[in-house]
Design an enzyme around this catalytic site. Structure first.
Site, mmCIF file in Angstrom:
data_model
loop_
_atom_site.group_PDB
_atom_site.id
_atom_site.type_symbol
_atom_site.label_atom_id
_atom_site.label_comp_id
_atom_site.label_asym_id
_atom_site.label_seq_id
_atom_site.Cartn_x
_atom_site.Cartn_y
_atom_site.Cartn_z
ATOM 1 C CB ILE A 130 -0.963 -0.008 1.218
ATOM 2 C CG1 ILE A 130 -1.925 1.177 1.168
ATOM 3 C CG2 ILE A 130 -0.231 -0.021 2.547
ATOM 4 C CD1 ILE A 130 -3.142 1.000 2.059
ATOM 5 C CG ASP A 132 -1.527 6.171 3.983
ATOM 6 O OD1 ASP A 132 -1.815 7.311 3.629
ATOM 7 O OD2 ASP A 132 -2.017 5.627 4.977
ATOM 8 C CE LYS A 160 -5.035 3.959 3.290
ATOM 9 N NZ LYS A 160 -4.820 4.094 4.721
ATOM 10 C CG PHE A 181 -6.021 1.858 8.911
ATOM 11 C CD1 PHE A 181 -4.786 2.472 8.677
ATOM 12 C CD2 PHE A 181 -6.039 0.590 9.457
ATOM 13 C CE1 PHE A 181 -3.598 1.833 9.002
ATOM 14 C CE2 PHE A 181 -4.846 -0.058 9.790
ATOM 15 C CZ PHE A 181 -3.637 0.562 9.559
ATOM 16 C CB VAL A 182 -8.045 -1.179 3.980
ATOM 17 C CG1 VAL A 182 -9.214 -0.349 3.492
ATOM 18 C CG2 VAL A 182 -6.762 -0.787 3.257
ATOM 19 C CG ASP A 188 0.077 -4.484 10.325
ATOM 20 O OD1 ASP A 188 0.410 -3.812 9.329
ATOM 21 O OD2 ASP A 188 0.503 -4.247 11.466
HETATM 22 N N1 HPA Z 1 -3.783 -0.369 6.313
HETATM 23 C C1 HPA Z 1 -2.700 -1.027 6.776
HETATM 24 N N2 HPA Z 1 -1.465 -0.502 6.769
HETATM 25 C C2 HPA Z 1 -1.331 0.741 6.259
HETATM 26 C C3 HPA Z 1 -2.428 1.455 5.757
HETATM 27 C C4 HPA Z 1 -3.720 0.889 5.788
HETATM 28 O O1 HPA Z 1 -4.751 1.460 5.377
HETATM 29 N N3 HPA Z 1 -1.941 2.661 5.327
HETATM 30 C C5 HPA Z 1 -0.597 2.622 5.571
HETATM 31 N N4 HPA Z 1 -0.221 1.484 6.132
HETATM 32 MG MG MG Z 2 1.636 -2.259 8.978
#
Ligand code: HPA
Ligand code: MG
Length: 212
Positions: A130, A132, A160, A181-182, A188
């Site tokens: 991911i 972010d 994201k 947050f997924v 995790d």
């Molecule tokens: N989920 C899990 N880990 C993460 C996320 C998320 O949405 N964003 C950045 N690290």
């Molecule tokens: Mg993590």
């Protein structure tokens, strides 16, 4: 060159699916709000990413670098699809694998501090779960530069849409998702939920239960 190729866009209005419609481990029954991206869809999209990567990398030897821990499912499935293409097409990509571990999150917040552990032969393609803020990825790319790679391409399952993004966009993206947050599919929340096949939205009680 397929820089910033199109991806599946999940809109801010997307409600996801009721947990009861899918198979969820019982120990997470009350910790999740919705199934957001079902496992099957993740795999179908990953299969196509493998083809795009193959198209762009065909011929070059690649070092596939997995960013642990969150990237391990995506990395393993992506490599399985690339391996299938290697077995079944005229062109194939010689490949070695390596692993690196990055840690920057506590609860659902980026700590700003990035720890890098491992990795011995850093030369090319990196698979991340991911993107972010993009801060972690920028730091990693800076680090990879020291190894003078011929080329570095980044594949990320999720990106994201967040105002916190520092302007980084990977070369291959599975899904663009809202700023939520997924968890699941190796992603995790304080080390929990990696053992979940689907990508899900965590519930408020889930956040509370597994708070660090
Ligand atoms: N989920 C899990 N880990 C993460 C996320 C998320 O949405 N964003 C950045 N690290
Ligand atoms: Mg993590």
């Amino acid at each position: 060159m397929a820089t910033s190729s199109p991806c599946v866009v999940i809109s801010d209005e997307e409600q996801g699916y009721d947990l009861d419609l899918f198979c969820i481990p019982k120990h997470y029954a009350t910790d999740l709000e919705k199934v957001y991206i079902p496992h099957g869809l993740i795999l179908d999209r990953t299969e196509r990413l493998a083809r795009e990567i193959m198209k762009e990398m065909g011929g070059h030897h690649i070092v596939a670098l997995c960013v642990l821990k969150g990237g391990y499912k995506f990395f393993a499935d992506l490599l399985d699809y690339i391996k299938a293409l290697n077995r079944n097409s005229d062109r194939s990509i010689p490949m070695t694998v390596d692993f690196i571990r990055l840690k920057s999150y506590c609860n659902d917040q980026s700590t700003g501090e990035i720890k890098v552990i491992g990795g011995d032969d850093l030369s090319t393609l990196t698979g991340k779960d991911i993107i972010d803020t993009g801060k972690t990825m920028k730091t990693l790319l800076q680090l990879l530069k020291q190894y003078n790679p011929k080329m570095v391409k980044v594949a990320s399952l999720l990106v994201k849409r967040t105002p916190r993004n520092v302007g980084y966009r990977p070369d291959f993206v599975g899904f663009e998702v809202p700023d939520k947050f997924v968890v699941g599919y190796a992603l995790d929340y304080n080390e929990y939920f990696r053992d979940l096949n689907h990508i899900c939205v965590i519930s408020e009680s889930g956040k509370e239960k597994y708070k660090a």
